[in-house]
Design a protein around this motif. Sequence first.
Motif, PDB file in Angstrom:
ATOM      1  N   ARG A  17       2.830  33.630 -19.679  1.00 37.95           N
ATOM      2  CA  ARG A  17       3.836  34.559 -19.387  1.00 37.95           C
ATOM      3  C   ARG A  17       4.202  35.712 -20.467  1.00 37.95           C
ATOM      4  O   ARG A  17       4.128  35.272 -21.709  1.00 37.95           O
ATOM      5  CB  ARG A  17       5.270  33.744 -19.159  1.00 37.95           C
ATOM      6  N   HIS A  18       4.406  36.895 -20.243  1.00 40.13           N
ATOM      7  CA  HIS A  18       4.831  38.085 -21.292  1.00 40.13           C
ATOM      8  C   HIS A  18       6.336  38.102 -21.416  1.00 40.13           C
ATOM      9  O   HIS A  18       7.110  37.817 -20.647  1.00 40.13           O
ATOM     10  CB  HIS A  18       4.226  39.381 -20.844  1.00 40.13           C
ATOM     11  N   ARG A  19       6.512  38.463 -22.848  1.00 38.85           N
ATOM     12  CA  ARG A  19       7.861  38.430 -22.959  1.00 38.85           C
ATOM     13  C   ARG A  19       8.436  39.806 -22.119  1.00 38.85           C
ATOM     14  O   ARG A  19       9.791  39.629 -21.807  1.00 38.85           O
ATOM     15  CB  ARG A  19       7.991  38.771 -24.782  1.00 38.85           C
ATOM     16  N   CYS A  20       7.617  40.549 -21.954  1.00 34.71           N
ATOM     17  CA  CYS A  20       8.238  41.937 -21.092  1.00 34.71           C
ATOM     18  C   CYS A  20       8.407  41.628 -19.646  1.00 34.71           C
ATOM     19  O   CYS A  20       8.626  42.453 -18.826  1.00 34.71           O
ATOM     20  CB  CYS A  20       7.554  43.282 -21.363  1.00 34.71           C
ATOM     21  N   GLY A  21       7.807  40.439 -19.250  1.00 35.85           N
ATOM     22  CA  GLY A  21       7.704  40.234 -17.952  1.00 35.85           C
ATOM     23  C   GLY A  21       6.345  40.173 -17.540  1.00 35.85           C
ATOM     24  O   GLY A  21       5.552  40.875 -17.862  1.00 35.85           O
ATOM     25  N   GLY A  22       6.045  39.150 -16.140  1.00 34.18           N
ATOM     26  CA  GLY A  22       4.730  39.181 -15.752  1.00 34.18           C
ATOM     27  C   GLY A  22       3.983  37.990 -16.469  1.00 34.18           C
ATOM     28  O   GLY A  22       4.353  37.456 -17.381  1.00 34.18           O
ATOM     29  N   HIS A  23       2.706  37.972 -15.780  1.00 36.80           N
ATOM     30  CA  HIS A  23       2.062  36.795 -16.230  1.00 36.80           C
ATOM     31  C   HIS A  23       0.541  37.400 -16.730  1.00 36.80           C
ATOM     32  O   HIS A  23      -0.087  38.420 -15.824  1.00 36.80           O
ATOM     33  CB  HIS A  23       1.768  35.686 -15.302  1.00 36.80           C
ATOM     34  N   SER A  24      -0.238  36.900 -17.318  1.00 39.63           N
ATOM     35  CA  SER A  24      -1.639  37.103 -17.532  1.00 39.63           C
ATOM     36  C   SER A  24      -2.236  35.844 -16.951  1.00 39.63           C
ATOM     37  O   SER A  24      -2.144  34.585 -17.566  1.00 39.63           O
ATOM     38  CB  SER A  24      -2.162  37.399 -18.722  1.00 39.63           C
ATOM     39  N   VAL A  25      -3.493  35.672 -16.211  1.00 40.05           N
ATOM     40  CA  VAL A  25      -4.225  34.869 -15.937  1.00 40.05           C
ATOM     41  C   VAL A  25      -5.611  34.744 -16.407  1.00 40.05           C
ATOM     42  O   VAL A  25      -6.338  36.012 -16.425  1.00 40.05           O
ATOM     43  CB  VAL A  25      -4.496  34.692 -14.146  1.00 40.05           C
ATOM     44  N   SER A  26      -6.028  34.029 -17.233  1.00 42.64           N
ATOM     45  CA  SER A  26      -7.027  33.826 -17.915  1.00 42.64           C
ATOM     46  C   SER A  26      -8.260  33.057 -17.418  1.00 42.64           C
ATOM     47  O   SER A  26      -7.762  31.959 -17.010  1.00 42.64           O
ATOM     48  CB  SER A  26      -6.768  33.480 -19.377  1.00 42.64           C
ATOM     49  N   VAL A  27      -9.478  33.408 -17.229  1.00 44.72           N
ATOM     50  CA  VAL A  27     -10.558  32.456 -16.934  1.00 44.72           C
ATOM     51  C   VAL A  27     -11.448  32.545 -18.033  1.00 44.72           C
ATOM     52  O   VAL A  27     -12.380  33.532 -18.542  1.00 44.72           O
ATOM     53  CB  VAL A  27     -11.262  33.162 -15.800  1.00 44.72           C
ATOM     54  N   ALA A  28     -11.575  31.464 -18.928  1.00 43.62           N
ATOM     55  CA  ALA A  28     -12.349  31.508 -20.071  1.00 43.62           C
ATOM     56  C   ALA A  28     -13.319  30.286 -20.032  1.00 43.62           C
ATOM     57  O   ALA A  28     -14.376  30.352 -21.017  1.00 43.62           O
ATOM     58  CB  ALA A  28     -11.424  31.636 -21.370  1.00 43.62           C
ATOM     59  N   ARG A  29     -13.139  29.329 -19.466  1.00 47.65           N
ATOM     60  CA  ARG A  29     -14.114  28.136 -19.596  1.00 47.65           C
ATOM     61  C   ARG A  29     -15.420  28.706 -18.912  1.00 47.65           C
ATOM     62  O   ARG A  29     -15.750  29.231 -18.119  1.00 47.65           O
ATOM     63  CB  ARG A  29     -13.741  26.907 -18.876  1.00 47.65           C
ATOM     64  N   ARG A  30     -16.536  28.167 -19.471  1.00 45.15           N
ATOM     65  CA  ARG A  30     -17.949  28.733 -19.564  1.00 45.15           C
ATOM     66  C   ARG A  30     -18.456  28.550 -18.063  1.00 45.15           C
ATOM     67  O   ARG A  30     -19.051  29.471 -17.597  1.00 45.15           O
ATOM     68  CB  ARG A  30     -18.992  28.018 -20.371  1.00 45.15           C
ATOM     69  N   MET A  64     -17.806  33.741 -12.129  1.00 42.13           N
ATOM     70  CA  MET A  64     -17.035  34.936 -11.976  1.00 42.13           C
ATOM     71  C   MET A  64     -18.091  35.904 -12.275  1.00 42.13           C
ATOM     72  O   MET A  64     -18.293  37.075 -11.372  1.00 42.13           O
ATOM     73  CB  MET A  64     -15.872  35.155 -12.873  1.00 42.13           C
ATOM     74  N   ASP A  65     -18.863  35.810 -13.171  1.00 43.48           N
ATOM     75  CA  ASP A  65     -20.136  36.910 -13.402  1.00 43.48           C
ATOM     76  C   ASP A  65     -21.162  36.974 -12.375  1.00 43.48           C
ATOM     77  O   ASP A  65     -21.562  38.112 -11.988  1.00 43.48           O
ATOM     78  CB  ASP A  65     -20.812  36.151 -14.660  1.00 43.48           C
ATOM     79  N   ALA A  66     -21.314  35.716 -11.780  1.00 44.22           N
ATOM     80  CA  ALA A  66     -22.385  35.835 -10.571  1.00 44.22           C
ATOM     81  C   ALA A  66     -21.646  36.878  -9.046  1.00 44.22           C
ATOM     82  O   ALA A  66     -22.345  37.042  -8.509  1.00 44.22           O
ATOM     83  CB  ALA A  66     -22.684  34.529 -10.110  1.00 44.22           C
ATOM     84  N   ARG A  67     -20.210  36.670  -9.188  1.00 44.46           N
ATOM     85  CA  ARG A  67     -20.001  37.244  -7.942  1.00 44.46           C
ATOM     86  C   ARG A  67     -18.987  38.261  -8.245  1.00 44.46           C
ATOM     87  O   ARG A  67     -18.840  39.274  -7.305  1.00 44.46           O
ATOM     88  CB  ARG A  67     -18.858  36.059  -7.279  1.00 44.46           C
ATOM     89  N   ILE A  68     -18.563  38.743  -9.320  1.00 46.87           N
ATOM     90  CA  ILE A  68     -17.652  39.770  -9.876  1.00 46.87           C
ATOM     91  C   ILE A  68     -18.363  40.634 -10.588  1.00 46.87           C
ATOM     92  O   ILE A  68     -18.809  41.750 -10.555  1.00 46.87           O
ATOM     93  CB  ILE A  68     -16.286  39.415 -10.353  1.00 46.87           C
ATOM     94  N   GLY A  69     -18.700  40.045 -11.917  1.00 46.92           N
ATOM     95  CA  GLY A  69     -19.002  40.792 -12.973  1.00 46.92           C
ATOM     96  C   GLY A  69     -18.147  41.883 -13.479  1.00 46.92           C
ATOM     97  O   GLY A  69     -16.839  42.258 -13.018  1.00 46.92           O
ATOM     98  N   PRO A  70     -18.481  42.814 -14.694  1.00 51.95           N
ATOM     99  CA  PRO A  70     -17.641  43.555 -15.325  1.00 51.95           C
ATOM    100  C   PRO A  70     -17.411  45.066 -14.337  1.00 51.95           C
ATOM    101  O   PRO A  70     -18.564  45.054 -13.579  1.00 51.95           O
ATOM    102  CB  PRO A  70     -18.353  43.862 -16.661  1.00 51.95           C
TER     103      PRO A  70
END
Length: 255
Positions: free
Chosen positions: A228-241, A247-253
């Motif tokens: 959660r951010h102090r200014c409101g809202g959330h960030s969802v992180s995907v970091a595990r290898r 995600m790289d296989a289906r989405i990518g940069p």
Amino acid sequence: MYDLATRKRALTLVAEGRSLNSVSKQTGISRWCLRAWQQRLHPAPPRHRCPRCAVPARPPDRPEVYAYLLGLYLGDGCVSRVGRTYSLRIACAESWPGLITACEEAVRTIAPTGRANRVRAKGCVHVSAYSNHWPCLFPQHGPGRKHERRILLEPWQREIVTAHPWELIRGLVHSDGCRITNWTTRTVRGVRKRYTYPRYLFTNRSDDILRLFTDALDAVGVGWRSTRHRCGGHSVSVARRPSVALMDARIGPKR
């Protein structure tokens, strides 16, 4: 539009040897229509029609494209009243020309008119299309910002998202998400070393939209964490290898 019986009666008069002009005067039907009916008696089916206004109502013909466009709309899109019609507008950063093209193709595929256009603005391109039926296709539209009102999917939308979760994820990441390279330090045998690793981030202020994103991640087996951010809202992180690899296989940069 004239019904089939009226068309047949008018052409019967023409077949009896009457001129188009006299038949037009007698029936009140223009000569242009009479000439067109001589080439095609039955009305041509509409080139584009709203699937939600059909009887019975049905989902869009390309549900996977709709799921992607829904993600784009929930992230950076809006439906607005413009005169007698509605406009769907999705903001795309100029830095990602491939994303702009993908967005334009999706809008053109789903739009009842089959049309889409680009409008340049400062630092971005708005992909837009006009149709009276955008509220049918995106019933989440309404006054105010999305994070200030409830965002709930209709049953037919939930069926599409359930069948095509990766396309929804791709649309959300392409709008309010990114793939970045993080770094951290770790001490190994007394030596401080720096490590880099990729991760995906999705940020939004709407709890409902965040829940749609994380539910879709759960459905495809992608692990995530929320901050959660102090200014409101959330960030969802995907970091595990393993999850990043999925995600790289289906989405990518973005491109």
